[in-house]
Scaffold this motif. Sequence first.
Motif, PDB file in Angstrom:
ATOM      1  N   UNK A  43       0.853  -1.177   0.000  1.00 10.28           N
ATOM      2  CA  UNK A  43       0.000   0.000   0.000  1.00 10.28           C
ATOM      3  C   UNK A  43       0.893   1.231   0.000  1.00 10.28           C
ATOM      4  N   UNK A  44       0.537   2.239  -0.798  1.00 14.55           N
ATOM      5  CA  UNK A  44       1.377   3.431  -0.904  1.00 14.55           C
ATOM      6  C   UNK A  44       0.570   4.684  -0.581  1.00 14.55           C
ATOM      7  N   UNK A  45       1.185   5.582   0.187  1.00 16.00           N
ATOM      8  CA  UNK A  45       0.547   6.848   0.526  1.00 16.00           C
ATOM      9  C   UNK A  45       1.300   7.544   1.642  1.00 16.00           C
ATOM     10  N   UNK A  46       0.670   8.531   2.220  1.00 13.07           N
ATOM     11  CA  UNK A  46       1.255   9.256   3.350  1.00 13.07           C
ATOM     12  C   UNK A  46       1.072   8.439   4.632  1.00 13.07           C
ATOM     13  N   UNK A  47       1.958   8.680   5.582  1.00 16.47           N
ATOM     14  CA  UNK A  47       1.995   7.911   6.835  1.00 16.47           C
ATOM     15  C   UNK A  47       0.606   7.719   7.461  1.00 16.47           C
ATOM     16  N   UNK A  48      -0.083   8.815   7.753  1.00 12.91           N
ATOM     17  CA  UNK A  48      -1.352   8.720   8.475  1.00 12.91           C
ATOM     18  C   UNK A  48      -2.407   7.958   7.695  1.00 12.91           C
ATOM     19  N   UNK A  49      -2.489   8.183   6.392  1.00 14.81           N
ATOM     20  CA  UNK A  49      -3.517   7.499   5.609  1.00 14.81           C
ATOM     21  C   UNK A  49      -3.197   6.015   5.459  1.00 14.81           C
ATOM     22  N   UNK A  50      -1.922   5.674   5.267  1.00 14.85           N
ATOM     23  CA  UNK A  50      -1.539   4.265   5.141  1.00 14.85           C
ATOM     24  C   UNK A  50      -1.788   3.526   6.455  1.00 14.85           C
ATOM     25  N   UNK A  51      -1.360   4.112   7.559  1.00 13.10           N
ATOM     26  CA  UNK A  51      -1.536   3.450   8.854  1.00 13.10           C
ATOM     27  C   UNK A  51      -3.018   3.315   9.228  1.00 13.10           C
ATOM     28  N   UNK A  52      -3.822   4.276   8.818  1.00 12.26           N
ATOM     29  CA  UNK A  52      -5.258   4.174   9.056  1.00 12.26           C
ATOM     30  C   UNK A  52      -5.843   2.988   8.294  1.00 12.26           C
ATOM     31  N   UNK A  53      -5.416   2.791   7.064  1.00  6.54           N
ATOM     32  CA  UNK A  53      -5.915   1.661   6.271  1.00  6.54           C
ATOM     33  C   UNK A  53      -5.464   0.339   6.891  1.00  6.54           C
ATOM     34  N   UNK A  54      -4.213   0.261   7.307  1.00  7.19           N
ATOM     35  CA  UNK A  54      -3.719  -0.962   7.952  1.00  7.19           C
ATOM     36  C   UNK A  54      -4.532  -1.257   9.207  1.00  7.19           C
ATOM     37  N   UNK A  55      -4.771  -0.239  10.003  1.00  3.96           N
ATOM     38  CA  UNK A  55      -5.548  -0.422  11.237  1.00  3.96           C
ATOM     39  C   UNK A  55      -6.952  -0.939  10.927  1.00  3.96           C
ATOM     40  N   UNK A  56      -7.595  -0.340   9.931  1.00  2.00           N
ATOM     41  CA  UNK A  56      -8.949  -0.772   9.586  1.00  2.00           C
ATOM     42  C   UNK A  56      -8.966  -2.183   8.988  1.00  2.00           C
ATOM     43  N   UNK A  57      -7.928  -2.539   8.257  1.00  2.00           N
ATOM     44  CA  UNK A  57      -7.828  -3.895   7.699  1.00  2.00           C
ATOM     45  C   UNK A  57      -7.693  -4.924   8.825  1.00  2.00           C
ATOM     46  N   UNK A  58      -6.871  -4.605   9.806  1.00  2.00           N
ATOM     47  CA  UNK A  58      -6.722  -5.490  10.963  1.00  2.00           C
ATOM     48  C   UNK A  58      -8.055  -5.605  11.707  1.00  2.00           C
ATOM     49  N   UNK A  59      -8.725  -4.501  11.912  1.00  2.00           N
ATOM     50  CA  UNK A  59     -10.007  -4.522  12.614  1.00  2.00           C
ATOM     51  C   UNK A  59     -11.057  -5.353  11.868  1.00  2.00           C
ATOM     52  N   UNK A  60     -11.017  -5.299  10.550  1.00  2.00           N
ATOM     53  CA  UNK A  60     -11.981  -6.075   9.759  1.00  2.00           C
ATOM     54  C   UNK A  60     -11.785  -7.572   9.963  1.00  2.00           C
ATOM     55  N   UNK A  61     -10.535  -7.999  10.043  1.00  2.00           N
ATOM     56  CA  UNK A  61     -10.257  -9.423  10.283  1.00  2.00           C
ATOM     57  C   UNK A  61     -10.539  -9.769  11.742  1.00  2.00           C
ATOM     58  N   UNK A  62     -10.150  -8.906  12.638  1.00  2.00           N
ATOM     59  CA  UNK A  62     -10.367  -9.128  14.066  1.00  2.00           C
ATOM     60  C   UNK A  62     -11.851  -9.300  14.388  1.00  2.00           C
ATOM     61  N   UNK A  63     -12.702  -8.576  13.692  1.00  2.00           N
ATOM     62  CA  UNK A  63     -14.151  -8.673  13.914  1.00  2.00           C
ATOM     63  C   UNK A  63     -14.677 -10.062  13.557  1.00  2.00           C
ATOM     64  N   UNK A  64     -13.970 -10.771  12.699  1.00  2.01           N
ATOM     65  CA  UNK A  64     -14.405 -12.096  12.251  1.00  2.01           C
ATOM     66  C   UNK A  64     -13.823 -13.229  13.083  1.00  2.01           C
ATOM     67  N   UNK A  65     -12.644 -12.997  13.720  1.00  3.06           N
ATOM     68  CA  UNK A  65     -12.000 -14.130  14.390  1.00  3.06           C
ATOM     69  C   UNK A  65     -11.517 -13.845  15.806  1.00  3.06           C
ATOM     70  N   UNK A  66     -11.391 -12.589  16.200  1.00  2.00           N
ATOM     71  CA  UNK A  66     -11.027 -12.265  17.572  1.00  2.00           C
ATOM     72  C   UNK A  66      -9.538 -12.121  17.855  1.00  2.00           C
ATOM     73  N   UNK A  67      -8.691 -12.797  17.065  1.00  8.53           N
ATOM     74  CA  UNK A  67      -7.243 -12.691  17.275  1.00  8.53           C
ATOM     75  C   UNK A  67      -6.551 -12.611  15.918  1.00  8.53           C
ATOM     76  N   UNK A  68      -5.583 -11.686  15.809  1.00  2.52           N
ATOM     77  CA  UNK A  68      -4.957 -11.402  14.517  1.00  2.52           C
ATOM     78  C   UNK A  68      -3.450 -11.252  14.691  1.00  2.52           C
ATOM     79  N   UNK A  69      -2.711 -11.755  13.724  1.00  2.00           N
ATOM     80  CA  UNK A  69      -1.273 -11.499  13.637  1.00  2.00           C
ATOM     81  C   UNK A  69      -1.051 -10.505  12.511  1.00  2.00           C
ATOM     82  N   UNK A  70      -0.214  -9.499  12.773  1.00  2.00           N
ATOM     83  CA  UNK A  70       0.108  -8.489  11.769  1.00  2.00           C
ATOM     84  C   UNK A  70       1.613  -8.467  11.553  1.00  2.00           C
ATOM     85  N   UNK A  71       2.029  -8.615  10.299  1.00  2.00           N
ATOM     86  CA  UNK A  71       3.429  -8.437   9.901  1.00  2.00           C
ATOM     87  C   UNK A  71       3.456  -7.206   9.008  1.00  2.00           C
TER      88      UNK A  71
END
Length: 97
Positions: A43-71
């Motif tokens: 993913x490419x962009x400015x720091x805040x926008x990229x990190x916001x997308x990563x956070x929301x992507x993690x939250x989307x998976x977390x909502x389905x399974x409860x525990x997530x690994x992020x690399x």
Amino acid sequence: MIVAFSVTPIGAGEDVGADVAEAVRVVRESGLPNRTDAMFTSLEGEWDEVMDVVKRAVQAVEARCGRVSLVLKADIRQGVTDGLTKKVETVERHLAS
């Protein structure tokens, strides 16, 4: 900046495609330049926008399974745009010569 990241549901069994697809959906809907392969989404962009997308992507998976690994791996370089394409083009140019 370019971020390559992988979100893995923990405890969801071997078939995690549907969970991972939710993370990729968040990335694609962000409108930021991105690429997904078998192991990572870049993913490419400015720091805040990229990190916001990563956070929301993690939250989307977390909502389905409860525990997530992020690399996450980041290339932080001011003044570079279209790095997702340019980096690959540079390697391809070297391979062709």
